[in-house]
Design an enzyme around this catalytic site. Structure first.
Site, PDB file in Angstrom:
ATOM      1  N   ASP A 196       1.344  -1.288  -0.272  1.00 27.73           N
ATOM      2  CA  ASP A 196      -0.047   0.066   0.124  1.00 27.73           C
ATOM      3  C   ASP A 196       0.794   1.325   0.072  1.00 27.73           C
ATOM      4  O   ASP A 196       1.740   0.855   0.554  1.00 27.73           O
ATOM      5  CB  ASP A 196      -1.113   0.090   1.196  1.00 27.73           C
ATOM      6  N   HIS A 208       2.615   3.487  -8.808  1.00 26.53           N
ATOM      7  CA  HIS A 208       2.957   1.969  -9.207  1.00 26.53           C
ATOM      8  C   HIS A 208       3.642   1.183  -9.617  1.00 26.53           C
ATOM      9  O   HIS A 208       4.314   0.328  -9.212  1.00 26.53           O
ATOM     10  CB  HIS A 208       1.348   1.725  -9.973  1.00 26.53           C
ATOM     11  N   LEU A 267      11.338 -20.181  -5.188  1.00 22.88           N
ATOM     12  CA  LEU A 267      10.754 -19.334  -4.580  1.00 22.88           C
ATOM     13  C   LEU A 267       9.692 -19.547  -5.633  1.00 22.88           C
ATOM     14  O   LEU A 267       9.374 -19.029  -6.318  1.00 22.88           O
ATOM     15  CB  LEU A 267      10.870 -17.637  -3.998  1.00 22.88           C
TER      16      LEU A 267
HETATM   17  C1  FPP Z   1      -1.866  -0.254  -3.336  1.00 22.78           C
HETATM   18  O1  FPP Z   1      -1.697   1.350  -3.421  1.00 22.78           O
HETATM   19  C2  FPP Z   1      -1.290  -0.848  -4.290  1.00 22.78           C
HETATM   20  C3  FPP Z   1      -2.243  -1.057  -5.402  1.00 22.78           C
HETATM   21  C4  FPP Z   1      -3.555  -1.008  -5.336  1.00 22.78           C
HETATM   22  C5  FPP Z   1      -1.330  -2.034  -6.588  1.00 22.78           C
HETATM   23  C6  FPP Z   1      -0.413  -2.628  -6.417  1.00 22.78           C
HETATM   24  C7  FPP Z   1       1.088  -3.281  -7.385  1.00 22.78           C
HETATM   25  C8  FPP Z   1       2.532  -3.005  -7.610  1.00 22.78           C
HETATM   26  C9  FPP Z   1       3.281  -2.715  -7.035  1.00 22.78           C
HETATM   27  C10 FPP Z   1       3.135  -3.095  -8.857  1.00 22.78           C
HETATM   28  C11 FPP Z   1       2.851  -4.417  -9.493  1.00 22.78           C
HETATM   29  C12 FPP Z   1       3.394  -4.587 -10.382  1.00 22.78           C
HETATM   30  C13 FPP Z   1       3.203  -5.946 -10.702  1.00 22.78           C
HETATM   31  C14 FPP Z   1       4.989  -6.878 -11.596  1.00 22.78           C
HETATM   32  C15 FPP Z   1       2.707  -7.144 -10.228  1.00 22.78           C
HETATM   33  P1  FPP Z   1      -2.631   2.643  -3.222  1.00 22.78           P
HETATM   34  O2  FPP Z   1      -2.845   3.132  -4.637  1.00 22.78           O
HETATM   35  O3  FPP Z   1      -3.683   2.871  -2.958  1.00 22.78           O
HETATM   36  O4  FPP Z   1      -1.917   3.893  -2.603  1.00 22.78           O
HETATM   37  P2  FPP Z   1      -2.438   4.683  -1.474  1.00 22.78           P
HETATM   38  O5  FPP Z   1      -3.248   4.288  -0.835  1.00 22.78           O
HETATM   39  O6  FPP Z   1      -1.860   5.386  -1.276  1.00 22.78           O
HETATM   40  O7  FPP Z   1      -3.102   5.501  -2.334  1.00 22.78           O
END
Ligand code: FPP
Length: 257
Positions: free
Chosen positions: A31, A48, A142
């Protein structure tokens, strides 16, 4: 390819961890990508993208530490409610990341798995994930389990639906329904339950992640946003886990000692 067991033990020790108290399965709610980006005046998608680079480091560190399984929450069943730009950007990022990383994942011996309602994903992403799964399943390292279009409630609904179908077909009866049967119908029944659940960016909630599987997981919440998480922070979380006493509902069980 896979490191020898002695190498893994030496690496764990070099990181200040106890090889006898390692979690087998670590799950992470990644998050804070959006907050990380907006606090820098940037588009959420940049958060992201940075999160993807963090994820890459954590996958390889988890493999070096000899973890059996790392499950990460990449896209929830609720994330479709975000703007079209953000959803489309995330789908493209995941597709490009899988294409960019697959050869190195194979070289390192990492097995790719996916948990979630894959049928609802864009076809190109679904096919890339299925190909990654197919190409890596025989490898020794893994298990990197991506929760994509994943919801804990959806997973239970899908399990119950599958069981009801078998009851209707006469393959099961009501008397067969128990915890083991429900577990056997989850998305990844062969994986152990997570020992440690890490959540970044400070929120104290599960957000519909692995609701069944985390019944006895130890939870570690860090204020660090996912793009700033790194292997040292993972080691800190595992170190904290190694100081916990797991009881699994009993009065006293020194399960980790
Ligand atoms: C939550 O942060 C994160 C996500 C919804 C997406 C997570 C995705 C990645 C880390 C990239 C993944 C890449 C691959 C290759 C699988 P948020 O956007 O909800 O953060 P916020 O709460 O600060 O808005």
């Amino acid at each position: 390819m896979e490191c020898a067991a002695g190498d893994v033990t030496a690496y764990i020790t070099s990181r200040g961890l106890d090889p006898a108290k390692m979690p087998a399965h670590v799950a992470i709610i990644m998050d804070g990508n959006g907050r990380w980006a907006t606090s820098r005046g940037k588009n959420r998608l940049l958060g992201h993208t940075q999160g993807y680079h963090t994820l890459k480091q954590i996958v390889y560190e988890s493999n070096r530490l000899g973890l059996s399984c790392l499950t990460v929450y990449a896209f929830s069943t609720e994330n479709w409610r975000r703007s079209g730009d953000e959803v489309g950007g995330l789908m493209t990022l995941m597709l490009e990341a899988m294409r960019a990383e697959i050869e190195e994942l194979i070289q390192t011996g990492i097995r790719v798995r996916v948990s979630g309602r894959l049928a609802e994903l864009p076809q190109d992403l679904r096919e890339e994930l299925q190909a990654a799964h197919h190409r890596t399943q025989h490898l020794p390292g893994l298990i990197f389990n991506l929760a994509i279009n994943y919801g804990g409630r959806a997973e239970v609904v899908d399990a119950v639906t599958a069981i009801c179908r078998k009851v209707a077909e006469g393959k099961l009866t009501e008397n067969d329904v128990n915890e083991d049967l429900i577990h056997a119908h989850l998305y990844s029944p062969d994986l152990p339950d997570p020992d440690l659940l890490i959540r970044t960016a400070g929120e104290l909630r599960l957000s519909n992640f692995l609701l069944w599987e985390t019944a006895y997981s130890e939870i570690y919440v860090t204020p660090v946003c996912w793009p700033d998480f790194d292997p040292d922070t993972l080691v800190l979380a595992i170190s904290d886990f190694q100081r916990r006493t797991r009881k699994f509902g009993t009065v006293v069980e020194e399960a980790l000692s």
